[in-house]
Design a protein around this motif. Structure first.
Motif, PDB file in Angstrom:
ATOM      1  N   PRO A 255       2.186   5.980  -2.924  1.00 28.05           N
ATOM      2  CA  PRO A 255       1.937   5.394  -1.599  1.00 28.05           C
ATOM      3  C   PRO A 255       1.891   6.414  -0.465  1.00 28.05           C
ATOM      4  O   PRO A 255       1.084   6.280   0.460  1.00 28.05           O
TER       5      PRO A 255
ATOM      6  N   ALA B 122      -1.450   6.983   1.671  1.00 29.00           N
ATOM      7  CA  ALA B 122      -1.401   6.729   3.118  1.00 29.00           C
ATOM      8  C   ALA B 122      -1.937   7.924   3.897  1.00 29.00           C
ATOM      9  O   ALA B 122      -2.685   7.763   4.879  1.00 29.00           O
TER      10      ALA B 122
ATOM     11  N   LEU C 194      -0.133  -0.069   2.734  1.00 31.49           N
ATOM     12  CA  LEU C 194      -1.048   1.047   2.979  1.00 31.49           C
ATOM     13  C   LEU C 194      -1.736   0.919   4.335  1.00 31.49           C
ATOM     14  O   LEU C 194      -2.029   1.922   4.991  1.00 31.49           O
TER      15      LEU C 194
END
Length: 716
Positions: free
Chosen positions: A405, A409, A437
Motif C-alpha cells: 500500500p 500510494a 489508496l
C-alpha cells in the motif's frame, strides 16, 4: 403479398419465385415461439398459393438467424417433461412442413446462421452463403443438442463424422469451410448473394439442379454399412469422452442419438432427437449453462450501457510496473490497437514485460492466431520507458506495481502530479482497499480499481472497483476501455479482496482446515478437480498463485474482515511460505515442479511438504467426497451470499460470471449461486448448519436462512 407477420413475410417476385424474408422487430432474427408460429403459417400460405415455382429464404438484416430465443428456455424447461416433448415435437414438425413444400427452396445465408438458424438452412434444398457467413450448431454450449432437426439433417448432408464434430464441439464455420465440408453449395461476395441465390433457384426450377434427390437424402437413413457405422460412432464417442468428460452429458447424447437414428428415416430419427433434447433440457448441466448464457447477456448489457454513457474517450494507456502482469496488461491493450506506454524503474523489468508480450504473440503465431504483421503492429503499440514524463499525455494509467500500500500510494501520487487533470488513474491491486489508496490523491473521483487476472491474455474478467469517491464518469470510461481491450468488466464496490478474492480466501481457509484435520492435499485436489470440476484443486491453485501472495492476501483479509477471516493457526500455507516453498514461482510448494527427459513440465506431490506439516496437522485420514466438497465450498458460497447482501456486487448473476471468468468456476455448475440453487436453498442451509461448528466461515447469514424458509430465489 403471400403472407405478412411481425417477424417474417412472403412476397411474390418475377419468375414464380416467392421470397420468405426474416425481418424481426428487434436487432436480430431469432426463433422465438412467435416466429416459429409465423413460419408455419407462411409455409401453409406458400403451399396453398398458385404460381409459386420456388422459395428463396433470406434475411433483411445484416445477419441471418442467430438461433432460438434462449430467454424463453427457462420457463419452457420448467414445464413437465411431456409438455416440453410436445413443444419441441410440434416445433420441429414446422421445419419438416417447410422442407416438404412441393417446390425447390434455396437459402441465402449472410452473417450468423446458428442453432435454429442453421437448422432453417438445412430444411432448404440448396444453400448459398456470402463471405460474412458463420454457420453452426452451438447448442452443446447450452448443455443441449439441436432440437429442430439438426441431428437428423446435418449428418445426411455432410456425413456423420463431420456432423458430430460440428455438433459436439459447437464450433461454427465460415462460408468456405462449410462449402469444403458440403454443408453449403456456393460462397459469393455479400453484394452478389441475393442474385446468386435467385440464379441457383431458377436452375433448380428449370431442372438443372437435382433438388429432389438432395431432399430424399435428408429424409432417408444414413448411407453407412456396419463397419463404417462402427468406426464412425466409436471414434466420435472416444473423442467426446476425452474432450468433454463426464460432466457434460450433451455431446454424449448427440453421438448416441445419431447412432440410433442412423438406420431410420427422417420421422423416426426426429423422434429420437426430440426425446434426446428433452432429456438434456431437464439436466442440471443444461440449466446451469443456459443460466450462464443469460447471466453473460446481463453482464454484457450492463457493460455496453455504461460504456455508451461514457463522456471521456480513452485513446492511450499507460501501465506502471512492467514484469509479467504489467507486460500482460500492456499486451492486451496493444493487441486491440491501443497505444500503450509501459513504464518501470528498472530496465530488466521492462525487458521482462516486453518479453511477456512477445511470448504471448509468439504462441499465437504458432497456433495461427496471428501473423507477423499483427505481431509487429502489437509490439509497435507498446512504448517501454524509464521516464515518468512519458505517461504525461496518456488518458488512462493502470498502476501495476508491487502489492504494497505505501509503494502504491507513492506511485499513484506521482502519477497524479504527472498526468493531465482529466486523465483517469486505476490500480491493478488484488486486495488493497481502493478507498485507502484514494487518500493519496487530490482528485479521488477520477480513481478506481482495475483488477486483471493472471494470465491476463487468457482470463476474460476485469473487476472494476468503485471507491467511495469514484464518480460515474470514471467508471463509465474505464468500463468502455475494458470492453475495447476485449475483456468483460464487472463493477463491484470496494471491500477487502473486492469480490473474487473475498470469496476465494474462505475457500482456501476451508481447505487449510481440512488439512489440519488430517486430509491429504492430493486427495482434496483430486475430488475438487475430477468430481467438482475445478480446473485446479486448491493446493495446485495455491501453488500457481504463490504462497507469498496467498499469505499476504490472507493477512489483508484477516485485517479487513476479522470476524470471519482471522488467520488460521498452523495454516499449512503459512508453513510453506515461511519455509520458502512458494509454489511454481520457485518450483516447490505443495507439489514439486520440474521437467521430464522430453522437457515436458512435471508436477509431483512433495514429500517435503508432508514432512513440514507433520506435527502441525492431525494424523492422516480419509474424508468422503461429499465432505471434502462441502468443507471447501460452503465458505465460498457463504461469502458470495454476503457480497450480494452487502451490495458489493449488483446481482447473483454478476457474481456467477465473475467466478466463472475470474476463477474458472466449473461451467456445468453455472456459477456459485446456480450451484447453491441447484442444491436447493433449504438443503444448502441444512448442509451449512451441519458444519457450523467449524467456525464463522461456515455460519450462514440470516438473509439466506430467510430466503430458504420463504422459497425465494437469487435469480427471481
Amino acid at each position: 403479398m403471400v403472407y405478412e407477420g411481425n417477424s417474417l413475410s412472403v412476397s411474390m417476385t418475377e419468375a414464380g419465385i416467392a421470397e420468405l424474408v426474416f425481418d424481426a422487430q428487434g436487432s436480430v432474427n431469432k426463433f422465438d415461439q412467435q416466429t416459429v408460429k409465423e413460419l408455419d403459417e407462411a409455409t401453409a400460405a406458400i403451399a396453398s398459393s398458385d404460381g409459386i415455382k420456388g422459395v428463396l429464404v433470406r434475411s433483411a438484416k445484416s445477419t441471418f438467424i442467430v438461433g432460438a430465443d434462449i430467454t424463453e428456455f427457462t420457463a419452457l424447461f420448467e414445464m413437465p417433461e411431456e409438455e416440453v416433448l410436445e413443444w419441441v415435437g410440434k416445433t420441429s414438425k414446422v421445419f419438416d412442413r417447410f422442407e416438404d413444400l412441393p417446390m425447390p427452396s434455396v437459402c441465402a445465408i449472410n452473417g450468423f446462421a446458428l442453432g435454429g438458424g442453421c437448422e432453417m438452412t438445412l430444411a432448404c434444398d440448396l444453400r448459398v452463403a456470402d463471405t460474412t457467413a458463420r454457420i453452426g450448431l452451438p447448442e452443446v454450449k447450452l448443455g443441449l443438442m439441436p432440437g429442430f432437426g439438426g441431428t437428423v439433417r446435418l449428418p445426411r448432408v455432410i456425413g456423420s463424422d463431420n456432423a458430430l464434430e460440428w455438433m459436439t464441439t459447437g464450433r461454427d464455420r465460415n462460408g468456405q469451410k462449410a462449402l469444403n465440408e458440403g454443408a453449403i453449395d456456393a460462397v459469393v461476395n455479400a453484394e452478389s448473394l441475393h442474385q446468386a441465390a435467385r440464379t441457383m433457384l431458377l436452375d433448380a426450377i428449370a431442372g438443372k439442379l437435382d433438388w429432389q434427390s438432395r431432399r430424399q437424402q435428408k429424409q432417408a437413413p444414413l448411407m453407412l454399412n456396419e463397419n463404417e457405422a462402427m468406426m464412425s460412432f466409436s471414434t466420435a464417442a472416444a473423442m467426446v469422452a476425452a474432450q468433454a468428460g463426464r460432466h457434460y452429458p450433451a455431446p454424449h447424447k448427440m453421438v448416441a442419438t445419431v447412432q440410433k437414428a442412423a438406420a431410420l428415416g427422417r420421422d423416426g430419427a426426429l423422434e429420437l432427437e426430440n426425446q434426446g433434447f428433452v432429456s438434456l433440457a431437464k439436466t442440471d448441466a443444461c440449466q446451469a449453462q443456459v443460466g450462464i448464457f443469460l447471466a453473460d447477456q446481463l453482464v454484457k448489457g450492463k457493460g455496453k450501457k455504461m460504456a455508451k454513457a461514457a463522456t471521456k474517450s480513452i485513446k492511450t494507456h499507460a501501465v506502471l510496473g512492467a514484469g509479467i502482469m504489467g507486460g500482460g496488461i500492456a499486451y492486451q491493450g496493444a493487441v486491440k490497437g491501443i497505444p500503450t506506454v509501459m513504464k518501470d524503474i528498472a530496465q530488466p523489468a521492462l525487458e521482462l514485460g516486453l518479453g511477456e508480450a512477445a511470448k504471448i504473440l509468439g504462441k499465437g503465431m504458432q497456433r495461427g492466431k496471428f501473423d507477423g504483421a499483427k505481431m509487429a503492429a502489437t509490439l509497435n503499440n507498446i512504448s517501454a520507458t524509464l521516464d515518468m514524463n512519458a505517461i504525461a499525455a496518456c488518458d488512462l494509467v493502470i498502476e501495476a506495481v508491487v502489492e504494497n500500500p505505501k509503494i502504491k500510494a507513492a506511485v499513484l501520487k506521482e502519477t497524479e502530479d504527472t498526468v493531465a487533470d482529466d486523465a483517469i488513474i486505476c490500480s491493478n491491486t488484488s486486495t488493497i482497499s481502493i478507498n485507502q489508496l484514494a487518500k493519496a490523491l487530490d482528485k479521488p473521483e477520477r480513481f478506481c480499481g482495475m483488477h486483471f487476472f493472471n494470465p491476463v491474455h487468457k482470463m476474460p474478467l476485469v473487476e472494476i472497483i468503485r471507491g467511495e469517491k469514484t464518480d460515474d464518469a470514471t467508471i463509465a470510461a474505464v468500463v468502455a476501455s475494458t470492453l475495447k481491450m476485449g475483456k468483460t468488466p464487472i463493477v463491484v464496490n470496494d471491500c477487502p479482496g473486492f469480490l473474487v478474492n473475498r470469496v476465494l480466501f474462505p475457500y482456501f481457509a476451508g481447505f487449510s482446515q481440512l488439512l489440519i484435520d488430517g486430509a491429504d492435499f492430493t486427495a482434496v485436489d483430486k475430488v475438487m478437480e475430477k468430481v467438482f470440476g475445478w480446473p485446479m484443486g486448491p493446493a495446485y491453485l495455491l501453488d500457481v498463485v504463490g504462497m507469498d501472495t496467498a499469505d499476504h492476501a490472507s493477512g489483508v483479509m484477516s485485517d479487513g474482515i476479522p470476524e470471519r477471516m482471522q488467520k488460521i493457526e498452523n495454516d499449512p500455507v503459512t508453513l510453506l511460505y515461511t519455509n520458502k516453498r512458494l509454489g511454481q514461482k520457485n518450483g516447490k510448494g505443495f507439489y514439486n515442479y520440474g521437467k521430464d527427459k522430453r522437457g515436458k513440465p512435471t508436477k509431483v506431490a512433495a514429500d517435503e511438504a508432508y514432512a513440514l506439516f507433520q506435527g502441525h496437522v492431525a494424523e492422516k485420514r480419509d474424508f468422503d467426497t461429499e465432505e471434502i466438497i462441502a468443507r471447501v465450498m460452503i465458505p465460498m458460497a457463504n461469502e458470495a451470499i454476503r457480497c450480494v447482501e452487502e451490495g458489493i456486487v449488483g446481482s447473483a448473476a454478476e457474481a456467477d460470471m465473475a467466478l466463472l471468468y475470474g476463477l474458472g468456476f466449473p461451467p456445468f455448475r453455472g456459477g456459485i449461486f446456480r450451484y447453491i440453487e441447484t442444491m436447493g436453498l433449504a438443503n444448502f442451509v441444512a448442509l451449512a448448519d451441519k458444519y457450523a461448528s467449524l467456525g464463522p466461515v461456515y455460519q450462514i447469514s440470516d438473509g439466506v436462512r430467510e430466503m430458504a424458509s420463504s422459497g425465494k430465489s437469487y435469480f427471481a
